[in-house]
Design a protein around this motif. Structure first.
Motif, PDB file in Angstrom:
ATOM      1  N   THR A  23      13.474 -33.287   7.576  1.00 53.24           N
ATOM      2  CA  THR A  23      12.485 -33.130   6.560  1.00 53.24           C
ATOM      3  C   THR A  23      11.550 -34.160   7.579  1.00 53.24           C
ATOM      4  O   THR A  23      11.783 -34.544   8.404  1.00 53.24           O
ATOM      5  CB  THR A  23      12.353 -34.633   5.416  1.00 53.24           C
ATOM      6  OG1 THR A  23      13.771 -35.150   5.754  1.00 53.24           O
ATOM      7  CG2 THR A  23      13.570 -33.550   4.326  1.00 53.24           C
ATOM      8  N   ASN A  24      10.090 -34.295   6.912  1.00 49.84           N
ATOM      9  CA  ASN A  24       9.352 -34.971   7.885  1.00 49.84           C
ATOM     10  C   ASN A  24       9.048 -34.301   9.384  1.00 49.84           C
ATOM     11  O   ASN A  24       9.365 -36.011   9.581  1.00 49.84           O
ATOM     12  CB  ASN A  24       9.367 -36.467   7.399  1.00 49.84           C
ATOM     13  CG  ASN A  24       9.769 -37.020   6.206  1.00 49.84           C
ATOM     14  OD1 ASN A  24       8.583 -36.625   5.809  1.00 49.84           O
ATOM     15  ND2 ASN A  24      10.076 -38.013   5.609  1.00 49.84           N
ATOM     16  N   SER A  53       1.573 -25.077   6.190  1.00 47.25           N
ATOM     17  CA  SER A  53       2.401 -24.895   5.048  1.00 47.25           C
ATOM     18  C   SER A  53       3.828 -23.996   5.659  1.00 47.25           C
ATOM     19  O   SER A  53       3.605 -22.264   5.620  1.00 47.25           O
ATOM     20  CB  SER A  53       1.617 -24.073   4.475  1.00 47.25           C
ATOM     21  OG  SER A  53       0.726 -25.223   3.756  1.00 47.25           O
ATOM     22  N   TRP A  91      14.030 -29.081   4.861  1.00 49.09           N
ATOM     23  CA  TRP A  91      12.698 -28.907   5.828  1.00 49.09           C
ATOM     24  C   TRP A  91      11.924 -29.447   4.989  1.00 49.09           C
ATOM     25  O   TRP A  91      10.383 -29.611   5.547  1.00 49.09           O
ATOM     26  CB  TRP A  91      12.454 -27.354   6.240  1.00 49.09           C
ATOM     27  CG  TRP A  91      12.551 -26.270   5.692  1.00 49.09           C
ATOM     28  CD1 TRP A  91      13.411 -25.707   5.451  1.00 49.09           C
ATOM     29  CD2 TRP A  91      11.645 -25.856   5.027  1.00 49.09           C
ATOM     30  NE1 TRP A  91      12.943 -24.237   4.239  1.00 49.09           N
ATOM     31  CE2 TRP A  91      11.784 -24.371   4.833  1.00 49.09           C
ATOM     32  CE3 TRP A  91       9.998 -25.939   5.002  1.00 49.09           C
ATOM     33  CZ2 TRP A  91      11.174 -23.892   3.901  1.00 49.09           C
ATOM     34  CZ3 TRP A  91       9.484 -25.670   4.321  1.00 49.09           C
ATOM     35  CH2 TRP A  91       9.520 -24.232   3.946  1.00 49.09           C
ATOM     36  N   GLU A  92      11.954 -29.654   3.622  1.00 48.39           N
ATOM     37  CA  GLU A  92      11.143 -30.021   2.604  1.00 48.39           C
ATOM     38  C   GLU A  92      10.768 -31.691   2.500  1.00 48.39           C
ATOM     39  O   GLU A  92      12.040 -31.764   2.603  1.00 48.39           O
ATOM     40  CB  GLU A  92      10.856 -29.385   1.730  1.00 48.39           C
ATOM     41  CG  GLU A  92      10.272 -27.659   1.873  1.00 48.39           C
ATOM     42  CD  GLU A  92      10.396 -26.689   0.780  1.00 48.39           C
ATOM     43  OE1 GLU A  92       9.025 -26.980  -0.474  1.00 48.39           O
ATOM     44  OE2 GLU A  92      11.216 -26.538  -0.043  1.00 48.39           O
ATOM     45  N   PRO A  93      10.276 -32.198   2.558  1.00 44.37           N
ATOM     46  CA  PRO A  93       8.566 -31.959   2.967  1.00 44.37           C
ATOM     47  C   PRO A  93       8.775 -32.357   4.316  1.00 44.37           C
ATOM     48  O   PRO A  93       9.256 -32.582   4.863  1.00 44.37           O
ATOM     49  CB  PRO A  93       8.135 -33.467   2.282  1.00 44.37           C
ATOM     50  CG  PRO A  93       9.595 -34.502   2.226  1.00 44.37           C
ATOM     51  CD  PRO A  93      10.673 -33.825   1.774  1.00 44.37           C
ATOM     52  N   TRP A  94       7.852 -31.682   4.629  1.00 40.02           N
ATOM     53  CA  TRP A  94       7.429 -31.660   6.007  1.00 40.02           C
ATOM     54  C   TRP A  94       5.924 -32.071   5.887  1.00 40.02           C
ATOM     55  O   TRP A  94       4.922 -32.854   5.674  1.00 40.02           O
ATOM     56  CB  TRP A  94       7.196 -30.381   6.519  1.00 40.02           C
ATOM     57  CG  TRP A  94       5.770 -29.548   6.222  1.00 40.02           C
ATOM     58  CD1 TRP A  94       4.295 -29.459   6.560  1.00 40.02           C
ATOM     59  CD2 TRP A  94       6.438 -29.051   4.385  1.00 40.02           C
ATOM     60  NE1 TRP A  94       3.967 -28.383   4.696  1.00 40.02           N
ATOM     61  CE2 TRP A  94       4.304 -28.340   4.264  1.00 40.02           C
ATOM     62  CE3 TRP A  94       6.911 -28.038   3.538  1.00 40.02           C
ATOM     63  CZ2 TRP A  94       4.699 -27.629   3.706  1.00 40.02           C
ATOM     64  CZ3 TRP A  94       6.308 -27.646   2.203  1.00 40.02           C
ATOM     65  CH2 TRP A  94       5.689 -27.609   1.854  1.00 40.02           C
ATOM     66  N   GLN A 137       2.069 -31.769   7.857  1.00 44.22           N
ATOM     67  CA  GLN A 137       0.825 -31.207   7.601  1.00 44.22           C
ATOM     68  C   GLN A 137       0.286 -30.653   9.291  1.00 44.22           C
ATOM     69  O   GLN A 137      -0.539 -29.795   9.802  1.00 44.22           O
ATOM     70  CB  GLN A 137      -0.181 -30.677   7.101  1.00 44.22           C
ATOM     71  CG  GLN A 137       1.053 -30.399   5.524  1.00 44.22           C
ATOM     72  CD  GLN A 137      -0.423 -31.210   4.232  1.00 44.22           C
ATOM     73  OE1 GLN A 137      -1.147 -31.149   4.613  1.00 44.22           O
ATOM     74  NE2 GLN A 137       0.080 -30.610   3.260  1.00 44.22           N
TER      75      GLN A 137
END
Length: 614
Positions: free
Chosen positions: A581-582, A589, A601-604, A606
């Motif tokens: 993540t991050n 997206s 992999w979420e949150p990522w 942007q």
């Protein structure tokens, strides 16, 4: 008191000589001197070489403030002793009291007070009362008629002072001396035993006019602020007093190397008949110090992480105030003051590791004199002490590295002719800006050893193929297997088969780019536990950006960009879910098609991480 006694028609012993002879005889205590006068006056006569001495005691010396007004009281009692017999020849006692802070109606008093204010002289009111006390006491000494006639012909000094004292005078600075007294006289000044017969000359007409204007303005302002009336009669009386006096001025310019503290200036005014009067300035003591500290020696440095510790030999001057450390980019120019401090040691911090600089040190004293600079020394902050003492191989590299070594920019680029293998107990240190080029089929393997890559934002450490076409897969890549300490800062690994393979190692990787690999950018195998931040994996082919397989794998990857890696950004065959993540995945997206395996992999992010610790 000495001024008025010395103006009488007797031969006197100068104060400096008196103090010196008493000190040499061990008589620095007042009680011891008084006992010798009472018990053995002839011994004191032999010490001083005089027939009589004057002793005294200050009975009053204070200033009491009441609002804006104050009362000054100065008193003294004195005795004169015959050193042949020990008998008392003369005694006197007097106390003088005066009010200060008000407005004087005496033209002379107004004039001298205004001059003192214009010249920024301090302590003049107390000094004036002291002078009056001693003048009154000295006037009671009986003199023969011939001596009285001589006294009547003496010139008069109204005011004498050093007008710019306050801190030590250094080389080239003027010691300014002024005297107000009778006209048509010759005037000169002695500065103790240091300098004699410094001439004083009348001010030029222009300067005297300017002083007169300043003094009159000061008097008018004093009256205006007090609400008193300055009458025309008083103004004319003040102007007559000014016109009847001369202002004498002299300057002594301090020469390099001169040094003397505690000088009391003594003025002489001699009229046309040869009669002489003296005045001393005990308030404005003169200190001369044009002798700089010695040049600093023994400057040494100790290189530490982003700082350098400096030490040097301690200077031994009594008036030493401290040291200045100067630093510059070259040995002969561009120096700027880095720090001023009291001790003979300094820490220069917030430095860029491996970036050379030059330092030199000089001492300064309480007068502000600066000594000569020490010999310059080259300093380099290093992430580890004694790094500069390591061997520096190259520019051709290959084979086993069994002892620690340092690769530096001045020998770059390096060419790896055969596999370069860092063995246990050895560390390969790589300085900023180093470029390492690999022949086809060669690689860098950290096999049980250590590696420290110290790149910087504007001086990356590059691992690249030697071939001109620089195509993906042109060399083997970097392998970390069973490595100990491993750090990559601001590195670029490009166009290898596999950019970086990690097995049973825990490297710290930051601000590093892995790009153009033909098989995979990053390959994590058993017990790989890297910490990766602020890095980039881009345009890697074969299996893509990162491949994970094996057991005990625990990567920590944050604020890192995975961009245009094919066929996947990440493939994982590990039995656990990877927390990624991050991170940024190349688009605002991302979709699941960028990943293969158990990957969170979420949150990522942007967009690519900004600043990212820089």
């Amino acid at each position: 008191m000495y001024i008025h006694i010395s103006s009488l028609p007797f031969r006197d012993l100068e104060i400096f000589d008196t103090d010196t002879r008493l000190k040499n005889a061990g008589l620095e205590d007042t009680e011891a001197i008084n006992r010798m006068i009472a018990q053995n006056p002839q011994k004191l006569k032999s010490i001083l070489g005089v027939d009589a001495v004057v002793t005294g005691e200050v009975t009053h010396f204070d200033q009491i403030f009441i609002g804006v007004y104050s009362q000054i009281a100065v008193g003294c009692k004195v005795n004169m002793w015959d050193l042949n017999t020990g008998n008392l020849l003369w005694r006197a006692r007097h106390v003088n009291r005066a009010h200060a802070g008000g407005i004087s109606s005496n033209p002379v008093g107004l004039l001298m007070a205004a001059v003192a204010a214009v010249w920024n002289l301090r302590g003049t009111e107390m000094l004036s009362q002291t002078d009056d006390v001693f003048r009154e006491i000295a006037s009671t000494i009986e003199l023969p008629e011939s001596a009285l006639a001589m006294q009547a012909s003496l010139p008069k000094i109204d005011l004498f002072a050093c007008i710019n004292s306050g801190k030590p005078f250094t080389a080239g600075q003027p010691v300014s001396l002024r005297l107000i007294g009778d006209r048509d006289c010759k005037a000169y000044v002695d500065l103790g035993e240091f300098k004699s017969a410094i001439p004083l000359r009348p001010l030029s007409s222009d300067m005297k006019t300017a002083v007169r204007a300043e003094v009159m303005h000061s008097i008018q302002e004093q009256y205006r602020k007090s609400g008193h009336e300055l009458t025309q009669d008083l103004m004319r009386a003040i102007e007559r007093e000014m016109a009847s006096r001369e202002i004498y001025e002299g300057v002594y310019t301090v020469a390099p190397g001169e040094q003397m503290y505690g000088l009391m200036s003594k003025a002489y005014l001699v009229n046309s008949s040869g009669s002489q009067v003296t005045a001393m300035d005990p308030v404005h003591i003169i200190d001369i110090d044009a002798r700089p500290p010695n040049t600093v020696t023994g400057l040494t440095s100790l290189s530490l992480d982003q700082r350098v510790d400096l030490t040097w030999d301690q200077n031994i001057e009594e008036d030493l105030a401290g040291y200045e450390v100067w630093m510059g980019p070259s040995p002969l120019s561009g120096y700027a003051l880095a720090v001023a401090l009291e001790k003979n040691a300094a820490v220069i911090d917030q430095l860029e590791n491996f970036e050379p600089a030059f330092v030199k040190v000089r001492a300064f004293d309480t007068a502000g004199n600066r000594g000569g600079y020490s010999r310059f020394t080259k300093i380099v902050s290093l992430p580890e002490p004694n790094l500069n003492d390591l061997p520096r191989p190259g520019p051709s590299l290959g084979g086993a590295v069994v002892a620690s070594a340092l690769l530096t920019k001045d020998r770059s680029p390096y060419t790896v002719q055969s596999d370069l293998v860092v063995k246990p107990g050895a560390t390969l240190h790589i300085a900023p800006g180093v470029e390492i080029l690999f022949l086809p089929g060669t690689m860098l393997a950290i096999s049980g050893g250590n590696i420290a890559v110290y790149g910087r934002k504007n001086q990356l450490v590059r691992f690249s193929p030697v071939s001109a076409n620089n195509t993906p897969g042109s060399w083997g890549g970097v392998l970390l297997k069973n490595s100990g300490h491993a750090v990559f800062e601001y590195a670029l690994i490009e166009n290898a088969e596999t950019g970086l393979t990690i097995i049973n190692s825990q490297p710290l990787i930051t601000h590093t780019t892995i790009t153009g690999a033909s098989q995979a950018g990053l390959h994590l195998q058993d017990n790989a536990r890297p910490s990766i931040t602020c890095s980039v994996l881009s345009a890697n082919q074969g299996q893509g950006g990162m491949v994970v397989e094996g057991e005990g794998i625990a990567p920590v990857i944050r604020n890192t960009s995975f961009v245009n890696n094919n066929p996947f950004e990440v493939q994982s065959y590990a039995p656990i879910e990877l927390d990624l993540t991050n991170n940024y995945w190349g688009v605002e997206s991302p979709g699941a098609d960028k990943f293969l395996g158990q990957i969170l992999w979420e949150p990522w992010l942007q967009s690519p991480p900004k600043r990212c610790g820089e």
